[in-house]
Design a protein around this motif. Sequence first.
Motif, PDB file in Angstrom:
ATOM      1  N   VAL A  23       0.844  -1.344  -0.012  1.00 29.08           N
ATOM      2  CA  VAL A  23       0.000   0.000   0.089  1.00 29.08           C
ATOM      3  C   VAL A  23       1.091   1.355   0.074  1.00 29.08           C
ATOM      4  N   ARG A  24       0.267   2.369  -0.040  1.00 29.49           N
ATOM      5  CA  ARG A  24       1.271   3.703  -0.066  1.00 29.49           C
ATOM      6  C   ARG A  24       1.073   4.345   1.276  1.00 29.49           C
ATOM      7  N   VAL A  25       0.022   4.021   2.007  1.00 26.35           N
ATOM      8  CA  VAL A  25      -0.267   4.969   3.064  1.00 26.35           C
ATOM      9  C   VAL A  25      -0.782   3.887   4.367  1.00 26.35           C
ATOM     10  N   VAL A  26      -0.235   4.150   5.384  1.00 19.27           N
ATOM     11  CA  VAL A  26      -0.554   3.493   6.609  1.00 19.27           C
ATOM     12  C   VAL A  26      -1.222   4.402   7.615  1.00 19.27           C
ATOM     13  N   ILE A  27      -2.164   4.380   8.210  1.00 15.25           N
ATOM     14  CA  ILE A  27      -2.786   5.291   9.118  1.00 15.25           C
ATOM     15  C   ILE A  27      -2.945   4.356  10.412  1.00 15.25           C
ATOM     16  N   LEU A  28      -2.098   4.994  11.492  1.00 18.83           N
ATOM     17  CA  LEU A  28      -2.344   4.264  12.931  1.00 18.83           C
ATOM     18  C   LEU A  28      -3.029   5.338  13.707  1.00 18.83           C
ATOM     19  N   ARG A  29      -4.042   4.781  14.176  1.00 15.55           N
ATOM     20  CA  ARG A  29      -5.239   5.158  15.112  1.00 15.55           C
ATOM     21  C   ARG A  29      -4.700   5.193  16.441  1.00 15.55           C
ATOM     22  N   MET A  30      -4.239   5.997  17.337  1.00 16.31           N
ATOM     23  CA  MET A  30      -3.426   5.882  18.570  1.00 16.31           C
ATOM     24  C   MET A  30      -4.360   6.271  19.692  1.00 16.31           C
ATOM     25  N   SER A  31      -5.437   6.643  19.596  1.00 15.05           N
ATOM     26  CA  SER A  31      -6.209   7.324  20.576  1.00 15.05           C
ATOM     27  C   SER A  31      -6.609   6.351  21.651  1.00 15.05           C
ATOM     28  N   ARG A  32      -6.645   4.881  21.467  1.00 11.67           N
ATOM     29  CA  ARG A  32      -6.882   4.048  22.430  1.00 11.67           C
ATOM     30  C   ARG A  32      -5.718   3.284  23.059  1.00 11.67           C
ATOM     31  N   VAL A  33      -4.503   3.798  22.847  1.00  5.62           N
ATOM     32  CA  VAL A  33      -3.195   3.357  23.345  1.00  5.62           C
ATOM     33  C   VAL A  33      -3.129   3.932  24.711  1.00  5.62           C
ATOM     34  N   SER A  34      -3.293   2.837  25.828  1.00  5.64           N
ATOM     35  CA  SER A  34      -3.424   3.251  27.298  1.00  5.64           C
ATOM     36  C   SER A  34      -2.029   3.894  27.671  1.00  5.64           C
ATOM     37  N   THR A  35      -0.768   3.425  27.357  1.00  4.80           N
ATOM     38  CA  THR A  35       0.492   3.904  27.904  1.00  4.80           C
ATOM     39  C   THR A  35       1.663   3.695  26.847  1.00  4.80           C
ATOM     40  N   VAL A  36       2.679   4.300  26.712  1.00  6.13           N
ATOM     41  CA  VAL A  36       3.930   3.944  25.930  1.00  6.13           C
ATOM     42  C   VAL A  36       5.097   4.286  26.713  1.00  6.13           C
ATOM     43  N   ASP A  37       5.942   3.115  26.743  1.00  9.58           N
ATOM     44  CA  ASP A  37       7.290   3.432  27.272  1.00  9.58           C
ATOM     45  C   ASP A  37       8.451   3.540  26.204  1.00  9.58           C
ATOM     46  N   ALA A  38       9.552   3.848  26.628  1.00  5.89           N
ATOM     47  CA  ALA A  38      10.615   3.930  25.633  1.00  5.89           C
ATOM     48  C   ALA A  38      10.818   3.117  24.494  1.00  5.89           C
ATOM     49  N   THR A  39      10.519   1.567  25.041  1.00  9.08           N
ATOM     50  CA  THR A  39      10.728   0.626  24.088  1.00  9.08           C
ATOM     51  C   THR A  39       9.711   0.598  23.243  1.00  9.08           C
TER      52      THR A  39
END
Length: 603
Positions: free
Chosen positions: A473-489
Amino acid sequence: MSPARPWRRVRSLLPVRADFAAMGRHPRRDLLAGLTVAIVALPLALGFGVSSGLGAAAGLATAVVAGALAALFGGSNLQVSGPTGAMTVVLVPIVAQYGPGGVLTVGLMAGVLLIALALLRAGRYMRYVPAPVVEGFTLGIACVIGLQQIPSALGVAKPEGDKVLVVAWRAAEEFVRTPNWTALAIALAVATAMLLGARWRPTVPFSVVAVITATVVVQLCHLDTAPIGALPSGLPAPSLGFLDLSALGSLLAPAVAVAALAALESLLSATVADGMTVGQKHDPDRELFGQGLANLAAPLFGGVPATAAIARTAVNVRTGASSRLAALTHAAVLAVIVFAAAPLVAKIPLAALAGVLLATAIRMVEVGALRAMVRATRSDATVLVLTAAATLALDLVLAVIIGLVVAGALALRAVARQARMDQVDFRPDLPGEHSDEEHALLTEHIVAYRIDGPLFFAGAHRFLLELSEVADVRVVILRMSRVSTVDATGALVLKDAVEKLNRRGIAVMTSGIRPGQRRALDSVGALELLRREGREYATTPEAIAGARAHLRSAGLLPALPGPPAVPGPAVISGPPTVLGQSAVPGPAVVPGLPAAHAEEASR
């Protein structure tokens, strides 16, 4: 820190007026409870003293000195302290390696460590120990205590060795060669009387009844069985003669193990006591402080390291104790026994004490709780069995550490499995008007994913694999509104995925990044990578609009119909709009072009 703050912290660990006021509310009930607990504690104190290798006198000294100080300075109104089976398990190898003086030094050092933990406010972290670790720990202790009684129950001298399984096996071999049926019969009779009596009349202290009966029978029938032996008629004068400063370094590790066990068992016991009553709540830091003082003082009188005793605390609660007066009475009654009845106590057969501890070990195992824990989840069952096996094969503190590590790893795995990345239909969010032909082209060249749950080290690499395998494909859309937490990894994995897709000529658009997640993404450069490309958006419709503009600029979508040719340059006005933290060109206003087409041209 101001000079007054350390003193305020120490003062918060000392007894308060309310502790003493509570002792006068129900004195008769507390005195009766203390007497009952003392009767139950006497054979246990003698037995655990013998099992530790320092003798019955050490067990009594611990019950009197440590029991009184922990009752006065501890953080629970109902806690009863003294020598315990769990502590005995730790002390046996220390006695074998360093001798009695080493054990007393270890107790002194453990007291200092417990006071330091109290001043550091470490008691609150006890609540994070998982229930399967506690149940496995208790099961392992029960097995070790039972195995430790095999030599005395069989009437043979304790074989050499520091592993209970090996010692128990050698004792059984010795018994086969020279059986002592008298000792075995006494031990089994005492254990049976305690177990059956507890079912028949739970309020009767059958341990004392069975021990007295066994002692009388042995004396009247002149049976050949080893007694406890001579006891001093009183506590020895306090002394530091056992202290060897040159050995402190080598004894530090055992002292840490003893302090950790004392903290663990005492706070567990206080939690159990709170659960058995209404309106009682212990102070974990005060409890550590009280146990620290108790372990500082007990070695001075020849006592072994002490901790709170769950069984004796439970008896205290069940018999109606309401204040510290009950635990203080328990210590006072035992002191009277030490001074007045030492010659009689010395005649108690060791096999009878072995029977008491065998019954105690059996009663420590809560079959219902174990069955419930094993049936809960496979992870809980794994942690319980592993902790119990490590307790039996290694040592108690190491077993708890292993149990905590395994429980933490399994919990992280469970959390990581909750994280998902699903392909979603982006067509409902398509902004503006579009033809059927454009709709088909958008579906062919754009794929949207919604990430749910935590994006952290335990499961982030799975997302990298899934994103790296995205089709052509040419475009990937990542919907991140439901990500609860993000660490450095997780942030690094996201950055790597974006870079890999970009190298394949695939543009990555993101939407819905929360403010709390920006710091981790910004620290590794993931956010800057998206900003540089102008591909971070506040909402999904805006990200889709950006994707359409990207496809149109690449010639993959038909160009929008433009206005008729007009001589001279077209005048385009309108500042760019800022979405999130990325600048996206705003709608271009072109004279003669409908507003909808002008907005479409800006994407």
